[in-house]
Design a protein around this motif. Sequence first.
Motif, PDB file in Angstrom:
ATOM      1  N   ALA A   1      44.260  48.461  51.464  1.00 29.59           N
ATOM      2  CA  ALA A   1      45.601  47.973  51.138  1.00 29.59           C
ATOM      3  C   ALA A   1      45.920  48.202  49.660  1.00 29.59           C
ATOM      4  N   ILE A   2      44.933  48.002  48.816  1.00 32.18           N
ATOM      5  CA  ILE A   2      45.089  48.241  47.384  1.00 32.18           C
ATOM      6  C   ILE A   2      45.391  49.717  47.125  1.00 32.18           C
ATOM      7  N   ARG A   3      44.688  50.586  47.825  1.00 30.55           N
ATOM      8  CA  ARG A   3      44.918  52.030  47.655  1.00 30.55           C
ATOM      9  C   ARG A   3      46.329  52.415  48.080  1.00 30.55           C
ATOM     10  N   LEU A   4      46.770  51.883  49.216  1.00 30.69           N
ATOM     11  CA  LEU A   4      48.101  52.207  49.730  1.00 30.69           C
ATOM     12  C   LEU A   4      49.213  51.651  48.842  1.00 30.69           C
ATOM     13  N   ALA A   5      48.904  50.594  48.094  1.00 32.95           N
ATOM     14  CA  ALA A   5      49.888  50.000  47.181  1.00 32.95           C
ATOM     15  C   ALA A   5      49.879  50.658  45.808  1.00 32.95           C
ATOM     16  N   HIS A   6      49.125  51.757  45.678  1.00 32.57           N
ATOM     17  CA  HIS A   6      49.041  52.511  44.416  1.00 32.57           C
ATOM     18  C   HIS A   6      48.501  51.663  43.263  1.00 32.57           C
ATOM     19  N   LEU A   7      47.484  50.857  43.576  1.00 35.25           N
ATOM     20  CA  LEU A   7      46.837  50.020  42.561  1.00 35.25           C
ATOM     21  C   LEU A   7      45.457  50.547  42.162  1.00 35.25           C
ATOM     22  N   GLN A   8      44.950  51.512  42.911  1.00 32.65           N
ATOM     23  CA  GLN A   8      43.564  51.939  42.718  1.00 32.65           C
ATOM     24  C   GLN A   8      43.311  52.505  41.319  1.00 32.65           C
ATOM     25  N   GLU A   9      44.222  53.342  40.839  1.00 34.84           N
ATOM     26  CA  GLU A   9      44.028  53.955  39.516  1.00 34.84           C
ATOM     27  C   GLU A   9      43.961  52.898  38.426  1.00 34.84           C
ATOM     28  N   PHE A  10      44.815  51.887  38.540  1.00 34.90           N
ATOM     29  CA  PHE A  10      44.798  50.789  37.569  1.00 34.90           C
ATOM     30  C   PHE A  10      43.473  50.041  37.625  1.00 34.90           C
ATOM     31  N   ILE A  11      43.002  49.744  38.825  1.00 34.24           N
ATOM     32  CA  ILE A  11      41.758  48.993  38.989  1.00 34.24           C
ATOM     33  C   ILE A  11      40.557  49.783  38.470  1.00 34.24           C
ATOM     34  N   ASN A  12      40.584  51.091  38.649  1.00 30.86           N
ATOM     35  CA  ASN A  12      39.474  51.935  38.177  1.00 30.86           C
ATOM     36  C   ASN A  12      39.307  51.873  36.663  1.00 30.86           C
ATOM     37  N   GLN A  13      40.368  51.512  35.950  1.00 36.86           N
ATOM     38  CA  GLN A  13      40.326  51.453  34.484  1.00 36.86           C
ATOM     39  C   GLN A  13      39.830  50.103  33.970  1.00 36.86           C
ATOM     40  N   LEU A  14      39.665  49.132  34.852  1.00 33.63           N
ATOM     41  CA  LEU A  14      39.253  47.792  34.440  1.00 33.63           C
ATOM     42  C   LEU A  14      37.737  47.684  34.384  1.00 33.63           C
ATOM     43  N   PRO A  15      37.199  47.033  33.363  1.00 35.82           N
ATOM     44  CA  PRO A  15      35.735  46.909  33.224  1.00 35.82           C
ATOM     45  C   PRO A  15      35.075  46.273  34.440  1.00 35.82           C
ATOM     46  N   ASN A  16      35.744  45.269  35.044  1.00 34.53           N
ATOM     47  CA  ASN A  16      35.171  44.575  36.200  1.00 34.53           C
ATOM     48  C   ASN A  16      35.803  45.009  37.523  1.00 34.53           C
ATOM     49  N   GLY A  17      36.640  46.019  37.493  1.00 40.71           N
ATOM     50  CA  GLY A  17      37.211  46.567  38.716  1.00 40.71           C
ATOM     51  C   GLY A  17      37.881  45.526  39.592  1.00 40.71           C
ATOM     52  N   TYR A  18      37.507  45.526  40.884  1.00 37.78           N
ATOM     53  CA  TYR A  18      38.102  44.586  41.842  1.00 37.78           C
ATOM     54  C   TYR A  18      37.827  43.134  41.478  1.00 37.78           C
ATOM     55  N   ASP A  19      36.769  42.886  40.721  1.00 37.81           N
ATOM     56  CA  ASP A  19      36.373  41.515  40.379  1.00 37.81           C
ATOM     57  C   ASP A  19      37.039  41.005  39.109  1.00 37.81           C
ATOM     58  N   THR A  20      38.013  41.752  38.595  1.00 37.18           N
ATOM     59  CA  THR A  20      38.750  41.313  37.412  1.00 37.18           C
ATOM     60  C   THR A  20      39.629  40.114  37.758  1.00 37.18           C
ATOM     61  N   LYS A  21      39.511  39.058  36.954  1.00 45.58           N
ATOM     62  CA  LYS A  21      40.360  37.885  37.175  1.00 45.58           C
ATOM     63  C   LYS A  21      41.739  38.120  36.558  1.00 45.58           C
TER      64      LYS A  21
END
Length: 282
Positions: free
Chosen positions: A147-167
Amino acid sequence: MCIRDRVNIERMFKLMGVESKVADQKDAKELKLSDGKIEFRNVGFSYEENRQILTDLSFTLEPGEKLALVGGSGAGKSTIAKLLFRFYDTDSGGIYIDGQNIKEVTQLSLRQSIGVVPQDTVLFNSTILENVRYGRPGASDEDVKEAIRLAHLQEFINQLPNGYDTKVGERGLKLSGGEKQRVAIARTILKQPGILIFDEATSSLDSASERAVLTAIDDVSQGKSSVVIAHRLSTIVKADRILVLERGQVVEQGNHENLLKQNGRYAHLWNLQQHTEHKGNV
């Protein structure tokens, strides 16, 4: 416990004790969603006795169609969404989904069939993964990530140090407006509804964020019946059909190009917004 927390808890219990004016009928059935056809048949509604919002309103959203609702403040755009979600019942007329009067189906089955992306997204001080999972709490991590990929959020998440676990922080303060809206879209994708409502979903975004969110909206709504409520007309030029509302009634309808050719209310609103945006960019 501090006084503020005690007051908030007392307010919460008072709210929980308020009886809803909208109730299921004793013989209410589950909504059977097939094509996603929506019909407003001679709908009348008012919040207050002397202030009519919708008057004898009729229109049909065909299966898979993207329908945009535009008009000035108080025209009835958001009220239509609230009635469709059955936060309120109509005063007269009826609303039908695939031929079923929504007053005759359970609220749970109705609301499970509709996904809403609001203007202001409520986020919790938890991880991005868990905030998206709120759309369907029992979903697997794999489904949430898709769902995250389809919402075009994946690229943003890939740049975060904690990825999906970013608060995301309280109310999502660590995310931009566009990122929060894409979390809301990811939630809606995860819910897998047959009908989508986008209620001023880009109204508070800058141009760059708006383009990213519109791309996600276009992808998500492919093949689904969707209602887009918009103030900024540039966001709905690709809609299959546009309804122009005034005082709770449809005064014009058609696609963007046809409405401009009519040189009526829509064309006036379009020219006014284009002029305002041009002045702002000078």
